[in-house]
Motif scaffolding. Structure first.
Motif, mmCIF file in Angstrom:
data_model
loop_
_atom_site.group_PDB
_atom_site.id
_atom_site.type_symbol
_atom_site.label_atom_id
_atom_site.label_comp_id
_atom_site.label_asym_id
_atom_site.label_seq_id
_atom_site.Cartn_x
_atom_site.Cartn_y
_atom_site.Cartn_z
ATOM 1 N N UNK A 92 -32.331 83.387 73.586
ATOM 2 C CA UNK A 92 -30.928 82.987 73.614
ATOM 3 C C UNK A 92 -30.652 82.038 72.449
ATOM 4 N N UNK A 93 -29.381 81.869 72.057
ATOM 5 C CA UNK A 93 -29.069 80.860 71.032
ATOM 6 C C UNK A 93 -29.604 79.493 71.433
ATOM 7 N N UNK A 94 -30.123 78.754 70.467
ATOM 8 C CA UNK A 94 -30.836 77.506 70.759
ATOM 9 C C UNK A 94 -29.985 76.487 71.500
ATOM 10 N N UNK A 95 -28.669 76.502 71.307
ATOM 11 C CA UNK A 95 -27.808 75.501 71.934
ATOM 12 C C UNK A 95 -27.384 75.872 73.361
ATOM 13 N N UNK A 110 -38.724 77.053 75.818
ATOM 14 C CA UNK A 110 -39.105 76.455 74.532
ATOM 15 C C UNK A 110 -37.974 76.594 73.523
ATOM 16 N N UNK A 111 -37.941 75.638 72.579
ATOM 17 C CA UNK A 111 -37.046 75.717 71.444
ATOM 18 C C UNK A 111 -35.569 75.626 71.770
ATOM 19 N N UNK A 112 -35.215 74.983 72.881
ATOM 20 C CA UNK A 112 -33.819 74.906 73.326
ATOM 21 C C UNK A 112 -33.258 73.521 73.018
ATOM 22 N N UNK A 113 -32.028 73.482 72.493
ATOM 23 C CA UNK A 113 -31.368 72.224 72.172
ATOM 24 C C UNK A 113 -30.365 71.804 73.243
ATOM 25 N N UNK A 114 -29.916 72.731 74.061
ATOM 26 C CA UNK A 114 -28.990 72.413 75.132
ATOM 27 C C UNK A 114 -29.714 71.799 76.318
#
Length: 290
Positions: A92-95, A110-114
């Motif tokens: 999914x998109x990182x945000x 992993x790798x998620x900003x939201x």
């Protein structure tokens, strides 16, 4: 509202924007990775028992069972309902904001900003390279957080918490019988508060460190690797207090019968990089019943 019923291994790609992801599965595994790709991708590689229902509405992508609601999730103890399994991978998109519920299943995010919220009745959870606020609640599952730079909240009955290279501004963790092991490497002041009834607590801080420290145990032992702190109490209750460096951070640890250890990381010690998680972005389908 687009809806897919997934009863066999399937791949789906979602071209419309995804801002929120909700996943609820029983047994099996869910693997979620944030990417730079603006589209979201789903792969169900294994599935047994009732089908998963996939819906997309107003930016929210949901992959779940119809009979497994998010509300009251940790009290979902219908053993007949456990007779199912799925292996689900999502990119999914990182945000994207993430909500994951697992019953007897493993979860990797992993790798998620939201923001990330995980609830688990059983099954272990691994959180890697997350920069948004994180909340994990488990009954008996363990949680491992690697390179998490956002606020971390953890609550468990008997599950353990392990934090590796934690650098977020705050950590709040409560458990009844689970242990907590935190390896902290903050880039600034960190506010840490840990509470346990019978679980052991171990915290490793860099040297030098900046923190105002207070640790209490009613009947357990306390060990300390920092000269600037002092232990009070010879029998029964023990208390560790003092200030490290400027005292700009705050560390509080309390347990009734568990032990508390405050460890020191030597200056310049190299920490290994956490393993990279992978996602599957391949394949599309436009079928509604699969």
């Amino acid at each position: 509202m687009p809806e897919w019923t997934v009863a066999q291994p399937t791949k789906l790609t979602f071209d419309t924007p995804v801002t929120d992801l909700h996943v609820r599965i029983v047994n099996g595994t869910v693997n979620i990775v944030g990417t730079d790709d603006p589209t979201a991708h789903l792969q169900v590689s294994e599935i047994e028992g009732p089908p998963l229902v996939v819906t997309q509405q107003d930016g929210t992508l949901t992959v779940a069972y119809d009979d497994l609601p998010w509300k009251g999730f940790l009290k979902w103890l219908d053993r007949k309902g456990w007779r199912r399994s799925a292996v689900v991978s999502l990119a999914v998109p990182a945000r994207t904001r993430i909500e994951v519920g697992v019953v007897g299943a493993g979860a990797v995010v992993s790798g998620v900003q939201g923001s990330v919220s995980v609830k688990g009745v059983a099954g272990d959870t691994t959180l890697v390279a997350l920069s948004g606020p994180v909340r994990a609640e488990t009954v008996s599952g363990n949680v491992e957080a690697q390179s998490v730079t956002g606020d971390l909240r953890f609550a468990s009955v008997s599950g353990d918490l392990t934090v590796v290279e934690g650098s977020g501004p705050s950590v709040r963790a409560d458990t009844v019988g689970g242990s907590m092991i935190l390896d902290l490497d903050p880039g600034g002041p960190t506010d840490v508060k840990l509470t346990s009834v019978s679980g052991e607590i171990a915290i490793r801080l860099p040297d030098p460190a900046d923190a105002d420290v207070e640790a209490n145990t009613a009947s357990g032992a306390i060990s300390n690797a920092f000269d600037g702190l002092r232990v009070q109490g010879m029998w029964g209750a023990h208390k560790l207090t003092g200030r490290l460096g400027t005292g700009s951070g705050r560390l509080r640890a309390t347990t009734v019968s568990g032990s508390i250890a405050l460890l020191r990381r030597p200056a310049g010690e190299h920490e290994p990089e956490p393993p990279a998680a992978s996602g599957d972005n391949a394949g599309t389908t436009d079928k509604k019943v699969l």
